[in-house]
Scaffold this active site. Sequence first.
Site, PDB file in Angstrom:
ATOM      1  N   TYR A 144      -2.699   8.263   9.378  1.00  0.00           N
ATOM      2  CA  TYR A 144      -3.626   9.041   9.182  1.00  0.00           C
ATOM      3  C   TYR A 144      -4.198   9.048   7.560  1.00  0.00           C
ATOM      4  CZ  TYR A 144      -6.498  13.433   7.832  1.00  0.00           C
ATOM      5  OH  TYR A 144      -7.552  14.409   7.741  1.00  0.00           O
ATOM      6  N   ASP A 239      -0.855   3.680   1.468  1.00  0.00           N
ATOM      7  CA  ASP A 239      -1.281   4.977   1.224  1.00  0.00           C
ATOM      8  C   ASP A 239      -0.198   5.920   1.289  1.00  0.00           C
ATOM      9  OD1 ASP A 239      -3.328   7.303   3.496  1.00  0.00           O
ATOM     10  OD2 ASP A 239      -2.022   7.683   1.440  1.00  0.00           O
ATOM     11  N   LYS A 267      -1.249  15.270  -3.001  1.00  0.00           N
ATOM     12  CA  LYS A 267      -0.031  15.896  -2.682  1.00  0.00           C
ATOM     13  C   LYS A 267       0.846  16.327  -3.873  1.00  0.00           C
ATOM     14  CE  LYS A 267      -0.173  14.819   2.098  1.00  0.00           C
ATOM     15  NZ  LYS A 267      -0.567  15.999   2.897  1.00  0.00           N
TER      16      LYS A 267
END
Length: 432
Positions: A144, A239, A267
Site C-alpha cells: 500500500y 516506500d 509517519k
Amino acid sequence: MALKQSEKLFAAAKQLFPGGVNSPVRAFQSVGGHPLFISRASGAYLTDVDGNNYIDYVGSWGPMIAGHAHPKVVEAIQDTAAQGTSFGAPSPLEVQMAKQLMRHLPSLQRLRLVNSGTEAVMGALRAARGFTGRPKILKFAGCYHGHADYLLVKAGSGALTHGRPDSLGVPESLVEHTLVAPYNDLAATEKLARPHRKDLAAVIVEPIVGNMGCVLPKPGFLEGLRKLCDATGALLVFDEVMTGFRVHPGGAQDLFGIRPDLTTLGKVIGGGLPVGAYGGRADVMKCVSPEGGVYQAGTLSGNPVAMAAGLATLKLISTPKAHAKLLHKTERLAKGIAEVAQRARCRVQVPYACGMLSLFFSGRPVENLDDAMASQGALFRRFFHEMLARGVYLPPSPYEAWFVSLAHGENEIAKTLRAAKDSFLTLAKENG
Ligand code: KE4
C-alpha cells in the site's frame, strides 16, 4: 468494559462520516464490533471516552514511536506554535528537518516536504515519470502506497481489509500504466517488466511490507529489484513511510545496504502531526518545480509545528541505542507471542522487524499477498476481541502491522504476553 460513550459517538459519527470514520481501517469492519473513541493517550497507553485504558500497538499507525504525548514532543509543539503555526513561506525548521533526514539517509541528496505519505508517493512517482519520460509504474500486490488513483491496484492495508484492493471510482484509463507483480517473486517481476522495460519509469516497493501484515523480503529480492532498475533505466523507489526511522536509524535501505533512487517517508518524521517527504538523487529531484517541470505543491508543506514535532521525535529515536532497545522490545514480544501460541497449539506466524510485527493464523510462512489472504482471518478476529477485553489494543485488521514504541516497557510486554496466552487458550478451547 463499559463502552457506552464510544457507542453513542459512533452512532453520531455514522451520520457525519462514511462508515463513521475518517480513515477506513479505523472502522473495525474486518474484526467486527465498533471502534473505540479515544479521548487521550500517554506513553504506551490509550484511554477511551469510557475511561478504559489499553496498551496500544497501533501507535497512530506508526508515528508514535517515542510513545504518546512524549514531554519533549509536546514541549516542542507548544513552543513552536506560540511563534506562529504556519507562514506559507520557508522557515528554518524545514532546513533543520531536511538536514536531519539526510544525515540518516544519505541517498537523500535533495528532498521535498509534503503533508502525508500519499502525497510523498505521488510526488516521487511523478518525479520518476518526469525524469524518465516514461509512463509505467510497477508495484507489488499487497503493498500500500497511499490512495493515489493509479496505486489502488491490489493495494494492501485498508483497501485489502475492506476487500477492495482495486477501488471503485478509478477509471481503467488511470491504471493502464500500473503493473502489479507478486511480492518476493523476482522471476515473475522480471517477466512482467521485460516487455515494458522501455516504458518503465519506476518500481515502487515497501522494502519490509507492513500493509498485508508484516512480510519480510526474501534474500536477494530487493537486490534483484535494484539490478532490474539498473538494467532497464527505471528508478527504484523505496516506500519507507512505515519503515523509515523504525526498522533502523537509516531505514530499510541501510538495514539491507541497498541504495534506492528515490525514497518516500512519513509517519515517524511528523511525530504525530501531518508530514511526508520524498527525495533522492539530485538529478531526479532537479525535475521538481520550481527548478524543473514536475509540478507539486502544498499549502502546509514544511509546516513549522509539524517540523518541530518530527524533529523532537527523531531526536528521541534516531540513535543506535534507541533502536537496540526497540529491537529488544520487539523481539521479546514477537518471540513471546509465538511461544505462547505454540503452547496453546495455535498455528501462527509472527514475522517482525525492529519496531513492527504482525500475527498470522497460518501454519506456513507468509511471503506474499496470497499467503497473507490464506491465513485464518476469523481466528484473528476472535483473538483481536479477546485481547481488547484484556486491555490490549491491536490494529483492527489481520493485514496491518503492530507498532512497538520506546514507551512499551517490560510491564507492558509482560501484560501483553499474559493476555495473548489466555486469548490463545480461549481460541484453542473454542476450536477443540
Ligand atoms: P498516509 O497518506 O496515510 O500518510 O501514508 C500512506 C502510506 C504510504 N506508504 C506506506 C508504506 C504506508 O503504510 C502508508 C499508510 N499506512 C496506513 C497503515 N497501514 C495508514 C493508516 C490508514 O490508512 O488509516
